[in-house]
Design an enzyme around this catalytic site. Structure first.
Site, PDB file in Angstrom:
ATOM      1  N   ASP A   1       4.086   1.449   2.104  1.00  0.00           N
ATOM      2  CA  ASP A   1       4.808   1.478   3.373  1.00  0.00           C
ATOM      3  C   ASP A   1       6.295   1.625   3.083  1.00  0.00           C
ATOM      4  OD1 ASP A   1       2.698   1.193   5.045  1.00  0.00           O
ATOM      5  OD2 ASP A   1       2.816  -0.983   5.206  1.00  0.00           O
TER       6      ASP A   1
ATOM      7  N   ASP B   1       0.463  -3.805   6.354  1.00  0.00           N
ATOM      8  CA  ASP B   1       0.794  -5.082   6.993  1.00  0.00           C
ATOM      9  C   ASP B   1       0.129  -5.275   8.351  1.00  0.00           C
ATOM     10  OD1 ASP B   1       2.261  -3.263   8.417  1.00  0.00           O
ATOM     11  OD2 ASP B   1       4.216  -3.946   7.721  1.00  0.00           O
TER      12      ASP B   1
ATOM     13  N   ASP C   1      -4.168  -1.395   9.580  1.00  0.00           N
ATOM     14  CA  ASP C   1      -4.178  -0.988   8.165  1.00  0.00           C
ATOM     15  C   ASP C   1      -5.410  -1.503   7.435  1.00  0.00           C
ATOM     16  OD1 ASP C   1      -1.767   0.416   8.139  1.00  0.00           O
ATOM     17  OD2 ASP C   1      -0.589  -1.399   7.864  1.00  0.00           O
TER      18      ASP C   1
END
Length: 915
Positions: free
Chosen positions: A358, A664, A668
């Site tokens: 990310d 997070d 996901d």
């Protein structure tokens, strides 16, 4: 009431409001939350903990350690040897052999049990850490983060997507709140919560929506607490490497058993044919003359030797070494801000070939501030100057205050304003507060009708509110270019509504310019709505889809989230180690490109073209085969949805990559589960994401991800070191005893000596080599393939050459030792002591050798590993005591300084082979 979901009982109490009065809780500001209040509530209703089943005791580990079949045979042999020894030689000397074997066996059992027990305690501590969830509660009007164990009855807890319901409770307010109760009911359907179904069960997950709950039951007074108290955490997970090593250990054990049976047959044949002689030259067995008790004594000694060969041959240390190195790595990774949830992830991480990371919070600091702002068509400079705002300020502040999951707390004593929420929410709320927004007044002036929580697919979140004069406003906030595409107008500096058609290019250029400066662009918009079109009953309102067309643009803000210090270096380390770093972000493609260049993920602007840099919608439009080809080339994916991340992971894995993924959000979870290693974020990560992951990165930092790769490689490297060490000893001990047994009918290394070597080799050797810390050298080699053999060509070279040296020297000592050392024929015991001593010192130096199988300087960095030095020192001291002070037990004699020097020289040459 909560356990039975008794709605009539709740209504009898006056609903949630009546219940809150009984519990002395303010539904808006929570409990007082001072120390006296918390103690009183804990004493009255209990703490949010449940009694846990005790782990296995040390005595249980002792019991399991002596269940080993070879050790049981040795204990039986020791008892028989003790009885026969006392019978033939008397009590004063006859107990030596049996007692020394018993002592050596007991030592092996105790050391094994202590080692296993220590690992069990470490796993228990890690499990406690996994259960210690941090969450937000409202106390005294202030949002604060506390441990789940500190929740008390009466607490007001905000709930968001991905959160775990921390205790039993009742819904206060909720919007589209859906709970996954499968962990409690076993049914996988999602249950929607509203005032008709307000009861919430501890341990369940928030699947959708937002809400707040009043805690009514904690700890053992919840269904979850009762369930968890009745089960114990299983730490018996076997990793793929452990499975492979168990297979290797079984194979070596079978070879050892075959050798031991051969030695047994040869020694028994020689004994009963009269070819076995005592040190003085007399024959041990003469047919018709030797008594039965002496014959039985001789046979027991032969069987004991054969069994001991099996003990040495069976490498119990291999599985132990894996357990030790995994436990050591897990403990050290915890210090490096990585909590291991699944053991197998430790070793798999060492094989990872790509990391899909990310951007926000992992590559960046997650410390966001608004640095650019356009209100209407006017650029506000500086962005927090309220004097530049005209008539748009009222609507803008209303939208910011109501369309948020954050909170603004203004202390009554005039202290600093406290702002809570996600980093993006905090940045926008802080900006609005500087512009003069009164958060509490704006929230009180209007009523929330319906909420559409922020959605990572749509990249926006909305709220419908009704003002005091019954006007309905629908406020939206989200990804700038997406919200802008839904806008048909904007408010100018006079507050007049203008068509956006002619100015659309102006706003797009503004967004691109901010994105090019690595700013996250967020647009804030609204639209008026007719009150009579709003659904009136609760069920229809819950299903109402907020209109998101014909919006009026209020503002576009550029939020700066600086790159984390050290990220560029961490990316360089990964690249040098053959691990490709890919950025997968929901942000604008231009923002992603700018951050990727800043972090070193993209080396130059020339790389920033398709398919190196791609949008999620473009990638998902490809066919499965095309995605597999393009995935290998992708370095940056912008405006990606969680499903795009999942598609990328699947494509990379099909292409043979070992994929690590960070995530997070709740959405996901599929990608984290699909990846070879799922890495969730400890600070921003939801509980659903954490439970789907293998490792939790506690500080959300990419540098910690790289440390996990180092530790993963270290696990594999340490196991290989121990395999080389173990097999060299095995081969040496087996060959020497077999050759000596076949040629002379006797073995130079007796039972007690072999058991001592087994202790050095298995337990102490595993402890010394399994706890070697990772070195920079590990990150200068390519990832280890998952199907690569455990024993590499370099290891085979080292193993064979070193074993041959060891065997050659010790066989020369065995057959020519008396003449070389100028000893008499009756000094066989001195020769055998020399062989034993030289063999042990070879293993001591072998430990240095095994530290760095593929490097020349095996002593590099050795002083930094105090445990290794301590174990080597401890082994040498014990060996000196064994030779010099316990000769009766070990069948050895004291050596003079010249003989010690020869043994040390043999060992030193053995240890410095690479040099």
């Amino acid at each position: 009431m909560t356990r039975d979901h008794n709605i009539s009982s709740l209504q009898h109490c006056g609903g949630v409001k009546g219940l809150s009065k009984m519990l002395k809780t303010n539904l808006a500001t929570g409990i007082v939350g001072d120390e006296n209040d918390l103690i009183k509530r804990m004493n009255t209703f209990g703490a949010n903990r449940y009694p846990q089943k005790n782990g296995r005791s040390f005595l249980r580990f002792l019991w399991e350690a002596w269940q080993d079949l070879t050790l049981i045979i040795l204990i039986v042999a020791a008892i028989a040897s003790l009885g026969l020894g006392i019978k033939t030689e008397g009590l004063s000397r006859g107990w030596y052999d049996g007692a020394s074997i018993s002592f050596a066996v007991m030592l092996v059992i105790i050391v094994t049990a202590v080692s296993d027990y220590r690992q069990s305690l470490q796993f228990q501590n890690l499990n406690k850490e996994k259960q210690n969830i941090q969450l937000e509660v409202m106390r005294g009007g202030r949002i604060m983060k506390i441990s789940i164990f500190d929740i008390v009855v009466g607490d007001v807890v905000p709930l968001r997507i991905g959160d775990q319901v921390p205790a039993d409770g009742i819904l206060i307010t909720g919007h589209s709140l859906a709970i996954d109760e499968s962990s409690m009911t076993g049914e996988s359907k999602i249950v929607h919560k509203d005032q008709n179904a307000p009861f919430l069960m501890s341990g369940c997950k928030v699947a959708d929506g937002i809400g707040t709950m009043l805690v009514t039951g904690v700890g053992i007074n919840t269904e979850w607490g009762l369930l968890m108290a009745s089960i114990s955490e299983d730490t018996g997970e076997e990793t793929p490497l452990q499975v492979r090593l168990n297979g290797l250990a079984t194979f070596i054990g079978i070879v050892g058993l075959a050798v031991a049976l051969s030695v047994l047959a040869i020694l028994l044949g020689r004994y009963f044919t009269g070819n076995t002689k005592n040190p003085d030259g007399s024959v041990q067995f003469i047919k018709g003359e030797t008594t039965v008790s002496k014959a039985v004594d001789g046979v027991i000694k032969i069987i004991t030797i054969a069994v001991t060969i099996v003990v040495v041959a069976v490498p119990e240390g291999l599985p132990l070494a894996v357990t030790l190195t995994l436990a050591y790595s897990m403990r050290k990774m915890m210090a490096d801000k990585a909590l291991v949830r699944r053991l197998s992830a430790c070793e798999t991480m060492g094989s990872s070939t790509t990391i899909c990371s990310d951007k926000t919070g992992t590559l960046t600091l997650n410390q966001m501030t608004v640095v650019e702002a356009y209100v209407g068509k006017q650029k506000i400079n500086p962005p927090d100057d309220p004097s530049q705002l005209q008539s748009q300020a009222g609507l803008l502040c209303e939208g910011i205050a109501q369309n948020t999951t954050g909170n603004v707390f203004v202390p009554k004593d005039g202290g600093d304003v406290e702002i809570s929420g996600s980093p993006t929410e905090k940045a926008i709320l802080s900006w609005a507060v500087k512009l003069g927004m009164d958060f509490d007044d704006l929230r009180a002036e209007s009523k929330i009708l319906h909420v559409f929580p922020f959605n990572s697919e749509k990249k926006r979140g909305g709220v419908a509110i009704q003002t005091a004069d019954s006007i309905v406003h629908i406020h939206w906030k989200g990804a700038a270019e997406m919200v802008l595409a839904s806008c048909t107008g904007f408010l100018d500096s006079n507050g007049s509504l203008q068509s956006i058609d002619k100015e659309m290019d102006y706003f797009k250029v503004a967004i691109d310019d901010m994105a090019a400066c690595s700013l996250r662009c967020v647009a804030i918009a609204y639209r008026p709505y007719e009150l009579d079109k709003v659904p009136t009953n609760e069920e229809s309102l819950g299903k109402w889809v907020l209109p998101e067309d014909e919006l009026v643009l209020l503002a576009i803000v550029g939020i700066k989230d600086p790159c984390r210090p050290g990220v560029k270096d961490a990316v360089k380390v990964c690249t040098a180690a053959g691990v490709k770093v890919r950025m997968v972000t929901g942000d604008n493609i231009q923002t992603a490109k700018a951050i990727a260049l800043e972090c070193g993920i993209l080396s130059s602007g020339a790389d920033a073209k398709e398919p190196n840099i791609i949008e999620g919608k473009v990638f998902r439009a490809y066919s499965e085969k095309e995605r597999e080809i393009i995935a290998k080339k992708i370095t940056v994916m912008g405006r990606s949805s969680p499903n795009d991340k999942l598609l990328l992971v699947q494509a990379l894995r099909k292409g043979g990559e070992v994929v690590a993924v960070t995530g997070d959000g709740t959405n996901d979870a599929p990608a984290l589960h699909e990846a070879d290693i799922g890495l969730s974020m400890g600070i921003q990560g939801t509980e659903v994401a954490k439970e789907s992951s293998d490792i939790v990165i506690l500080d959300d930092n990419f540098a910690s991800v790289v440390k996990v790769v180092r530790w993963g490689r270290s696990v594999y490297a340490n196991i290989q070191k121990f395999i080389q060490f173990q097999l060299t000893v095995n081969v040496g001990a087996l060959v020497i005893n077999v050759v000596a047994a076949i040629s002379s009918g006797d073995v130079p290394l007796n039972t007690v000596q072999l058991l001592w070597i087994n202790l050095i080799m298995d337990t102490l050797g595993a402890l010394a080599l399994a706890t070697e810390p990772p070195t920079d050298h590990l990150m200068h080699r390519t990832p280890v393939g998952r199907r690569e053999p455990l024993i590499t060509n370099i290891m085979w070279r080292n193993l064979l050459i070193q074993a041959l040296y060891q065997i050659a020297v010790l066989l020369v000592l065995n057959f020519r030792g008396l003449s070389i050392l100028h000893l008499n024929q009756d000094d066989t015991i001195v020769k055998n002591t020399m062989i034993f001593n030289a063999f042990v010192l070879c293993q001591v130096f072998n430990e240095f050798n095994a530290r760095k199988p593929d490097e020349i300087n095996v002593f590099k960095g050795v002083t930094q590993n105090r445990l290794f030095m301590g174990i080597v020192g401890f082994t040498v001291i014990l060996q000196i005591i064994l030779i010099e002070f316990t000769g009766d037990f070990t069948t050895t004699v004291r050596l003079n300084w010249k003989q010690w020097l020869i043994c040390v020289a043999i060992g030193t040459v053995r240890g410095t082979f690479p040099i």
